[in-house]
Design a protein around this motif. Structure first.
Motif, PDB file in Angstrom:
ATOM      1  N   ALA A 110       5.658  -2.751  -2.648  1.00  0.00           N
ATOM      2  CA  ALA A 110       6.531  -2.669  -3.816  1.00  0.00           C
ATOM      3  C   ALA A 110       6.030  -3.568  -4.932  1.00  0.00           C
ATOM      4  CB  ALA A 110       7.968  -3.033  -3.433  1.00  0.00           C
ATOM      5  N   GLN A 113       3.012  -1.939  -6.524  1.00  0.00           N
ATOM      6  CA  GLN A 113       3.216  -0.562  -6.980  1.00  0.00           C
ATOM      7  C   GLN A 113       3.126  -0.485  -8.500  1.00  0.00           C
ATOM      8  OE1 GLN A 113       6.197   1.920  -4.952  1.00  0.00           O
ATOM      9  NE2 GLN A 113       7.123   2.234  -6.969  1.00  0.00           N
ATOM     10  N   ILE A 133       9.161   4.338  -2.141  1.00  0.00           N
ATOM     11  CA  ILE A 133       9.686   3.135  -2.813  1.00  0.00           C
ATOM     12  C   ILE A 133       9.920   3.482  -4.279  1.00  0.00           C
ATOM     13  CG2 ILE A 133       9.236   0.750  -3.474  1.00  0.00           C
ATOM     14  CD1 ILE A 133       7.505   0.461  -0.988  1.00  0.00           C
ATOM     15  N   GLN A 135      11.328   2.060  -7.949  1.00  0.00           N
ATOM     16  CA  GLN A 135      11.623   0.851  -8.729  1.00  0.00           C
ATOM     17  C   GLN A 135      12.738   1.159  -9.734  1.00  0.00           C
ATOM     18  OE1 GLN A 135       8.197  -1.053 -10.510  1.00  0.00           O
ATOM     19  NE2 GLN A 135       9.410  -1.874 -12.161  1.00  0.00           N
ATOM     20  N   TYR A 144      14.200  -2.779  -5.782  1.00  0.00           N
ATOM     21  CA  TYR A 144      13.358  -1.783  -5.122  1.00  0.00           C
ATOM     22  C   TYR A 144      14.188  -1.060  -4.075  1.00  0.00           C
ATOM     23  CZ  TYR A 144       9.533  -4.326  -7.289  1.00  0.00           C
ATOM     24  OH  TYR A 144       8.700  -4.924  -8.192  1.00  0.00           O
TER      25      TYR A 144
END
Length: 456
Positions: A110, A113, A133, A135, A144
């Motif tokens: 995360a 990412q 995942i 955001q 997240y």
């Protein structure tokens, strides 16, 4: 022994070729199916994760689902197999739970990412995990949201489908080999029969016919071989008759020459004087020479068969005048030349031999006159040589190599004529006219750069 193995080798080559094709296709199908199934299931898992992730994060959408009970029930069931995990950038989990190793991996991915939504796959303790995942931003704070699902049946499903399809393809392949084997035998059986027949034909066993009644290419080949057998049989019989008769024709002048020579040597003149006996010897020697020359010329034509001829302009009018002037000395006949033939392209020596042979026959059978008609048009030139001799049997192919002429004698003169005309892409025929016989020549007009090649 080697001849007996050839058909078997061919049959097994066909069978192995079909087997290789089946195996290649089966492997390509299996590889494609396994890859397609795996990719399809992976896409379905991620699609489910995206849907659950999206709709769980949008309460407005969930409120609309009771209006569609089927869709609502499906989403509820999907949500039970998908787990949720929400955490902050500092690692604090504010919703859900997951194994520590999985949580750490999700947290690290995360942070790294780059997009708003990314999908991942990993393996923990031998089990595959799929997760997405997302955001988000909540009250100015980045959070997240991870939606994940364990692979509970993917491997088993792919393996089961793969092996069942493999077994199915294997059974189909085995069943396909049976007609393949029958087909290979069906193809090689007529070839074996033709091979045996050709072997017998090579041993001059002409009565061996091909009992092959097929409508395909093999049937056409068998028909051609059988036609060849009949033609070879006919030529063999004719050749035997030719050898017997030509040997007799050669033997007769030789015996006459020897007999007259021995008589002259003993002081005896069979015709009464030396001059008459010498003329008989000279005449028989000329007959013998003519037969030998014809045989050699046939051999020469066969030798040059398939080679291009050297074409040159031939003045037919001058050629006919020269031939008539020479043949006039051999008999008291009326000669007549009508029309003009002009020039043609061809082998001068061969064309002269063809006309000489026909004029020689005409001179032999004509009673009072010989007439030559020449006619030229845009397409070619026609030459007709007429004599007022007795009619011929038009049912006989007098232009054949082993045809029997008048008085049962064999001759090659007309066969040589027919072969030369064919080499010049022309036509020749013989017919009765009511008051005699006529030989018709026709030669098409050729261009100077036209190449003639024998294929007879």
């Amino acid at each position: 022994m080697m001849n007996a193995l050839k058909p078997k080798r061919l049959m097994w080559k066909i069978w192995v070729l079909i087997l290789l094709i089946i195996v290649t296709l089966a492997l390509m199908i299996l590889i494609t199916i396994r890859s397609s199934i795996t990719q399809f299931i992976d896409e379905q898992v991620y699609e489910t994760l995206r849907d659950v992730d999206y709709y769980l994060g949008n309460t407005n959408e969930l409120e609309n689902y009771p209006q569609n009970p089927i869709e609502y029930d499906r989403r509820q069931q999907e949500s039970r197999s998908v787990n949720q995990l929400i955490f902050l950038p500092n690692g604090r989990i504010i919703y859900g739970s997951a194994p520590l190793e999985l949580t750490n991996r999700m947290y690290q991915e995360a942070l790294n990412q780059s997009g708003q939504v990314e999908r991942y796959q990993t393996t923990i303790d031998g089990e595959d995990v799929y997760y997405i995942i997302r955001q988000n931003e909540y009250d100015g704070t980045i959070v997240y949201q991870a939606s994940y699902a364990w692979d509970a049946y993917r491997r088993e499903l792919v393996s089961t489908l793969y092996w069942r399809i493999s077994i199915l393809i294997g059974v189909i392949s085995l069943l396909s080999l049976i007609p393949a084997l029958l087909m290979s035998r069906q193809l090689t059986k007529p070839i074996v029969e033709m091979e045996r027949a050709v072997e017998k034909i090579s041993n001059r066993q002409w009565e061996t016919a091909l009992p092959l009644d097929r409508q395909d290419e093999l049937g056409q080949l068998a028909h051609s071989i059988d036609a060849m057998r009949k033609e070879l049989k006919e030529q063999d019989l004719a050749q035997q008759a030719l050898l017997q008769n030509i040997s007799h024709d050669l033997k007769t002048p030789i015996m006459v020459i020897r007999g007259y020579a021995q008589s002259i040597g003993d002081g005896i003149y069979p015709t009464g004087d030396l001059k008459g006996s010498s003329e008989v010897i000279d005449e028989e020697a000329s007959r013998l020479e003519k037969k030998v020359v014809d045989l050699l010329y046939v051999t020469k034509l066969e030798y040059f068969k398939g080679q291009e001829m050297k074409l040159e302009p031939i003045n037919l009018d001058k050629l006919m005048e020269l031939l008539v002037a020479r043949f006039k000395l051999r008999g008291q006949l009326d000669w007549e030349i009508n029309g003009e033939g002009g020039e043609m392209l061809g082998d001068g020596e061969q064309i002269r031999v063809a006309f000489e042979n026909v004029l020689d026959n005409a001179l032999r059978y004509a009673e009072t006159c010989i007439r030559i008609d020449l006619n030229r048009d845009e397409s070619g030139v026609e030459i007709i040589i007429f004599n007022d001799g007795p009619p011929v049997d038009e049912s006989l192919d007098l232009f054949h190599q082993f045809s029997r002429g008048k008085q049962g004698k064999f001759g090659l003169g007309l066969f040589i004529v027919q072969r030369i005309v064919t080499l010049h892409t022309g036509e020749v025929s013989l017919r009765n006219t009511g008051d005699g016989t006529a030989v018709r020549f026709y030669f098409p007009r050729l261009k100077p750069n036209h190449a003639l090649k024998s294929n007879a």
